[in-house]
Design a protein around this motif. Structure first.
Motif, PDB file in Angstrom:
ATOM      1  N   PHE A  16       0.859  -1.185   0.000  1.00  0.00           N
ATOM      2  CA  PHE A  16       0.000   0.000   0.000  1.00  0.00           C
ATOM      3  C   PHE A  16       0.900   1.241   0.000  1.00  0.00           C
ATOM      4  O   PHE A  16       1.572   1.513   0.999  1.00  0.00           O
ATOM      5  CB  PHE A  16      -0.894   0.022   1.248  1.00  0.00           C
ATOM      6  CG  PHE A  16      -1.814  -1.153   1.357  1.00  0.00           C
ATOM      7  CD1 PHE A  16      -3.054  -1.146   0.724  1.00  0.00           C
ATOM      8  CD2 PHE A  16      -1.445  -2.273   2.086  1.00  0.00           C
ATOM      9  CE1 PHE A  16      -3.899  -2.241   0.826  1.00  0.00           C
ATOM     10  CE2 PHE A  16      -2.285  -3.365   2.195  1.00  0.00           C
ATOM     11  CZ  PHE A  16      -3.509  -3.350   1.563  1.00  0.00           C
ATOM     12  N   PRO A  17       0.940   1.999  -1.090  1.00  0.00           N
ATOM     13  CA  PRO A  17       1.781   3.214  -1.098  1.00  0.00           C
ATOM     14  C   PRO A  17       1.359   4.200  -0.014  1.00  0.00           C
ATOM     15  O   PRO A  17       2.194   4.922   0.545  1.00  0.00           O
ATOM     16  CB  PRO A  17       1.556   3.800  -2.492  1.00  0.00           C
ATOM     17  CG  PRO A  17       1.023   2.672  -3.308  1.00  0.00           C
ATOM     18  CD  PRO A  17       0.248   1.817  -2.366  1.00  0.00           C
ATOM     19  N   ALA A  18       0.066   4.262   0.267  1.00  0.00           N
ATOM     20  CA  ALA A  18      -0.458   5.215   1.251  1.00  0.00           C
ATOM     21  C   ALA A  18      -1.523   4.535   2.095  1.00  0.00           C
ATOM     22  O   ALA A  18      -1.974   3.427   1.793  1.00  0.00           O
ATOM     23  CB  ALA A  18      -1.047   6.444   0.554  1.00  0.00           C
ATOM     24  N   ASN A  19      -1.913   5.219   3.144  1.00  0.00           N
ATOM     25  CA  ASN A  19      -3.024   4.743   3.956  1.00  0.00           C
ATOM     26  C   ASN A  19      -4.321   4.798   3.145  1.00  0.00           C
ATOM     27  O   ASN A  19      -4.350   5.399   2.067  1.00  0.00           O
ATOM     28  CB  ASN A  19      -3.145   5.588   5.221  1.00  0.00           C
ATOM     29  CG  ASN A  19      -2.039   5.302   6.209  1.00  0.00           C
ATOM     30  OD1 ASN A  19      -1.539   4.177   6.289  1.00  0.00           O
ATOM     31  ND2 ASN A  19      -1.620   6.314   6.958  1.00  0.00           N
ATOM     32  N   PRO A  20      -5.404   4.206   3.619  1.00  0.00           N
ATOM     33  CA  PRO A  20      -6.660   4.203   2.854  1.00  0.00           C
ATOM     34  C   PRO A  20      -7.092   5.604   2.442  1.00  0.00           C
ATOM     35  O   PRO A  20      -6.934   6.570   3.194  1.00  0.00           O
ATOM     36  CB  PRO A  20      -7.661   3.579   3.834  1.00  0.00           C
ATOM     37  CG  PRO A  20      -6.815   2.730   4.725  1.00  0.00           C
ATOM     38  CD  PRO A  20      -5.521   3.450   4.880  1.00  0.00           C
ATOM     39  N   VAL A  21      -7.637   5.691   1.249  1.00  0.00           N
ATOM     40  CA  VAL A  21      -8.090   6.961   0.693  1.00  0.00           C
ATOM     41  C   VAL A  21      -9.578   7.123   1.017  1.00  0.00           C
ATOM     42  O   VAL A  21     -10.402   6.322   0.586  1.00  0.00           O
ATOM     43  CB  VAL A  21      -7.874   7.011  -0.830  1.00  0.00           C
ATOM     44  CG1 VAL A  21      -8.389   8.331  -1.394  1.00  0.00           C
ATOM     45  CG2 VAL A  21      -6.401   6.808  -1.162  1.00  0.00           C
ATOM     46  N   GLY A  22      -9.900   8.154   1.790  1.00  0.00           N
ATOM     47  CA  GLY A  22     -11.285   8.410   2.158  1.00  0.00           C
ATOM     48  C   GLY A  22     -11.988   9.293   1.143  1.00  0.00           C
ATOM     49  O   GLY A  22     -11.404  10.252   0.630  1.00  0.00           O
ATOM     50  N   THR A  23     -13.242   8.974   0.828  1.00  0.00           N
ATOM     51  CA  THR A  23     -14.057   9.750  -0.115  1.00  0.00           C
ATOM     52  C   THR A  23     -15.364  10.125   0.561  1.00  0.00           C
ATOM     53  O   THR A  23     -16.086   9.258   1.052  1.00  0.00           O
ATOM     54  CB  THR A  23     -14.335   8.948  -1.391  1.00  0.00           C
ATOM     55  OG1 THR A  23     -13.098   8.563  -1.994  1.00  0.00           O
ATOM     56  CG2 THR A  23     -15.139   9.784  -2.381  1.00  0.00           C
ATOM     57  N   LEU A  24     -15.655  11.421   0.599  1.00  0.00           N
ATOM     58  CA  LEU A  24     -16.885  11.912   1.216  1.00  0.00           C
ATOM     59  C   LEU A  24     -18.014  11.911   0.197  1.00  0.00           C
ATOM     60  O   LEU A  24     -17.892  12.505  -0.875  1.00  0.00           O
ATOM     61  CB  LEU A  24     -16.668  13.324   1.764  1.00  0.00           C
ATOM     62  CG  LEU A  24     -17.907  14.043   2.312  1.00  0.00           C
ATOM     63  CD1 LEU A  24     -18.468  13.296   3.510  1.00  0.00           C
ATOM     64  CD2 LEU A  24     -17.576  15.482   2.675  1.00  0.00           C
TER      65      LEU A  24
END
Length: 438
Positions: free
Chosen positions: A237-245
Motif C-alpha cells: 500500500f503506497p499510502a493509507n486508505p483513501v477516504g471519499t466523502l
C-alpha cells in the motif's frame, strides 16, 4: 502433481499420473485455540496454514503452518502472532499488520465524553414498564422523511408489520425520533477526510522449511508476497486508505490502492527494503485483495474421484492438545460467563429523552450448565425471551475441537441474539425451540 488436503485432519493425498502418496502430520504445531485451515501455494510446495483468532489481541491471529513438498515431505512451522501473506520457494512470509489503518478523522477524541454505559447507579426499570413506555411513545403516526420514507429505530417484528411499501433505511432498537424533529437532517455535516499519508513500515518475516528465519523491514505496509519466476513480488500500500466523502449520504467510504514491485532475492533476504528503489506498477482495482480473500485463492471442491479410503492409514487425527486442568476450566468458564451475562439488565440510550436507562433483561428463566468430560465438554443454555416467544429456547455449545483445543466463542451471545431476532432457528416442538448444537 495434485494435492488433496483434508480441511479438518492432518492428512493429504499427493496424486500423480501413475502414483499416489498419503502423508500425515499429527504432531505438527497448532495454535493454542481451535483454528481454521487455508492453503498458500509455493512453486514447489503447498503450505497448509492454521490460523486462530486471539481474543485479547485486538484482531491479531496466532498462526502455524505445515509445508507439504511435491516429494511428500512435511515440516511444521510455528509462526506466532503474525498473519501469513504468501510464500516463495524458500519459505512462507508473515506480517504483524497486513492492512493499513485510515488517518485519524478530524475531531476524533474531541468534544464531550459520552455518557457512561457502565454505571450501576441507575435504577433498573422493569421490562413491563419499559414496554408500556414504548407503547405510549408510539401513539400516533411514525415519523417520516420529507420524501415519505419511514425513519427511526424499530424492532424486527415492527419492521415486518410495516410491509414492503414502507421500506426505508432502518436501524434496530425500539425508540423513534422525537416529535417535531427532522431525522432526515444530520445535526452536523461531515468534514472531508484528511489526505492519506504514507502507509506504515512493517517488519516481515520469512520462515523457511529448514528452520531459517529471515526478517525484512519494508518502508510500506505489505499486503502480499508471491514468486514470479526467479523474482519475489511484493504487493504493498503506497499510502493509507483513501477516504471519499459522499455529500449526498453524508458518509465516508475508503479504498485501498495497491502497487507491486519485483525484487531479486536469489542472494538472500536483505535487512531492509525501500519500495522507492524499485520500479512499481499500480495494481488494477479489479485485482486488489479483498478483506476475505486467501493469498492462494479458494481450494477446489472435491468430487467423487477425490474420495480416499483412510481406514488403514495411521496418523490421520491430531495428537491431543496438552491442556492443564486450569486451562480446561478457564475455557468452560469463558463460555458460561458469557451466557450468564444475558440475565443482567440492559443499559440502553434512547433518542426519545436522550438519556441512558437500565432495563431488565428480556431473557428470563435463564439456566446455564456444563456437562461432559474434556474434550467432549458441552455448555447448555436454556431461557425464555420476553419479546419474541414464550417457548423455552435451548442451545448446546461444544467447547473444544476434536483435538481438545478451545473453540473461539467471543461473539457467542451476539450470534445467539441475531438468530432469535431473525427467526433463524427451528420451530417450537412441545413448547421448546431447540437450536442445532454448535
Amino acid at each position: 502433481m495434485r494435492f488433496l488436503i483434508d480441511r479438518e485432519r492432518p492428512v493429504a493425498v499427493l496424486r500423480g499420473a501413475d502414483c499416489q502418496r498419503v502423508v500425515t502430520w499429527p504432531d505438527a504445531p497448532l495454535p493454542a485455540r481451535a483454528s481454521t485451515a487455508r492453503l498458500v501455494a509455493a512453486p514447489d510446495a503447498v503450505w497448509v496454514v492454521y490460523e486462530a483468532y486471539v481474543p485479547e489481541s485486538a484482531g491479531l491471529v496466532w498462526s502455524t503452518a505445515v509445508r507439504i513438498g511435491v516429494d511428500g515431505s512435511t515440516v511444521g512451522v510455528d509462526i506466532g502472532r503474525l498473519s501469513v501473506i504468501g510464500a516463495d520457494s524458500e519459505g512462507i512470509w508473515a506480517s504483524p499488520a497486513p492492512w493499513p489503518a485510515p488517518e485519524p478523522y478530524p475531531g476524533d477524541g474531541d468534544g464531550e465524553e459520552p455518557a457512561s454505559f457502565d454505571s450501576e447507579d441507575l435504577p433498573v426499570e422493569s421490562w413491563e414498564d419499559f414496554q408500556k413506555d414504548e407503547d405510549d411513545w408510539r401513539m400516533g403516526e411514525l415519523p417520516r422523511h420529507r420524501d415519505g420514507r419511514l425513519d427511526g429505530v424499530y424492532t424486527l417484528s415492527q419492521l415486518a408489520e410495516l410491509g414492503d411499501e414502507d421500506e426505508g433505511e432502518h436501524s434496530y432498537g425500539w425508540f423513534a425520533s422525537a416529535p417535531g424533529s427532522d431525522p432526515g437532517e444530520a445535526a452536523t455535516r461531515l468534514a472531508p477526510p484528511p489526505a492519506p499519508g504514507p502507509s506504515a513500515p512493517v517488519e516481515l518475516v520469512r520462515f523457511g522449511g529448514d528452520g531459517r528465519v529471515d526478517p525484512l523491514t519494508v518502508d510500506r505496509t505489505v499486503a502480499e508476497v508471491a514468486q514470479d519466476g526467479s523474482r519475489t513480488v511484493f504487493t504493498f500500500f503506497p499510502a493509507n486508505p483513501v477516504g471519499t466523502l459522499d455529500q449526498e449520504t453524508d458518509s465516508i467510504s475508503y479504498s485501498y490502492p495497491q502497487s507491486r514491485i519485483s525484487v531479486d532475492l536469489t542472494d538472500g533476504v536483505p535487512s531492509a527494503l525501500t519500495v522507492g528503489d524499485h520500479e512499481a506498477e499500480a495494481v488494477p482495482a479489479d485485482d486488489e485483495e479483498c478483506w476475505d480473500d486467501d493469498t492462494a485463492g479458494e481450494a477446489a471442491e472435491p468430487d467423487a474421484r477425490d474420495l480416499v479410503d483412510l481406514a488403514t492409514v495411521s496418523g490421520v487425527d491430531w495428537a491431543p492438545a496438552q491442556l492443564s486442568a486450569e486451562g480446561i476450566q478457564a475455557a468452560v468458564r469463558e463460555v458460561v460467563e458469557q451466557l450468564e451475562w444475558l440475565a443482567r439488565p440492559n443499559t440502553i440510550w434512547t433518542r426519545r429523552d436522550d438519556r441512558i436507562h437500565r432495563v431488565e433483561s428480556p431473557y428470563r428463566d435463564l439456566a446455564v450448565r456444563a456437562s461432559g468430560d474434556w474434550p467432549e465438554t458441552q455448555v447448555t443454555v436454556e431461557f425464555r425471551h420476553r419479546e419474541y416467544a414464550d417457548a423455552l429456547y435451548r442451545r448446546r455449545y461444544r467447547i473444544f475441537d476434536p483435538a481438545g483445543r478451545p473453540i473461539d466463542r467471543e461473539y457467542l451471545t451476539v450470534y445467539l441474539e441475531e438468530d432469535i431476532a431473525t427467526g433463524h432457528h427451528p420451530a417450537a416442538r412441545d413448547g421448546v425451540i431447540e437450536f442445532p448444537d454448535e
